[in-house]
Design an enzyme around this catalytic site. Structure first.
Site: not given
Ligand code: CMP
Length: 137
Positions: A9, A49, A57, A85, A91, A102, A112, A115, A126
């Site tokens: 990211k 997304y 969010f 993962r 996450t 992470r 984070n 992805h 994707e």
């Molecule tokens: P990712 O694995 O890319 O999948 C969805 C993304 O949304 C996640 O990583 C985070 O970057 C973001 N995300 C998920 N939950 C939250 C949250 N509660 N608040 C803000 N961002 C979030």
């Protein structure tokens, strides 16, 4: 053989972690089969997304994902989805196991670093979102 889509990211690119992420994948026996650096528009991030469109969010996430270049890659190997993962960690970096990407580098749940697809179904969507068959090697 399983395929998954991973992204370094904008925060990961800014922190010079492209090589670190790829190294961790390769060290676990995964193979990078497609890779490119792109700068998503907000619309592009929203499309990627789309499953999160109802989440609070969504706006902030898609703004963040379009604020700088990202590196997208298709990674393959046995159990690639779950291995990626595991390497990424939870996450929310606060919940991520020590030694995961992470836990080591992420600032917060949104910023984070990486992805990874969460299922075979999302991996298919994707991968095809970013790569044509001619770009997969
Ligand atoms: P990712 O694995 O890319 O999948 C969805 C993304 O949304 C996640 O990583 C985070 O970057 C973001 N995300 C998920 N939950 C939250 C949250 N509660 N608040 C803000 N961002 C979030």
């Amino acid at each position: 053989m399983e395929k998954t889509l991973s992204i370094v990211k904008p925060d990961g690119v800014k922190k010079n972690l492209i090589g670190e992420v790829i190294k961790r994948f390769e060290q676990q026996g995964l193979r990078v089969a497609a890779l490119k650096m792109i700068h998503l528009t907000e619309e592009g991030a929203k499309g990627f997304y789309i499953v999160h469109r109802q989440r609070p969010f969504y706006e902030s996430l898609t703004r963040f994902m379009s604020e700088g270049p990202i590196v997208v890659m298709m990674v393959e190997g046995e159990k690639a989805i779950s291995i990626v993962r595991e390497i990424m960690g939870a996450t929310n970096p606060k919940d991520a196991a020590p030694g995961t990407i992470r836990a080591d580098f992420a600032a917060d749940i949104e910023h984070n670093i990486v992805h990874g697809s969460d299922s075979q179904e999302s991996a298919e969507f994707e991968i095809s979102y970013f790569f044509s068959s001619l770009e997969i090697h």
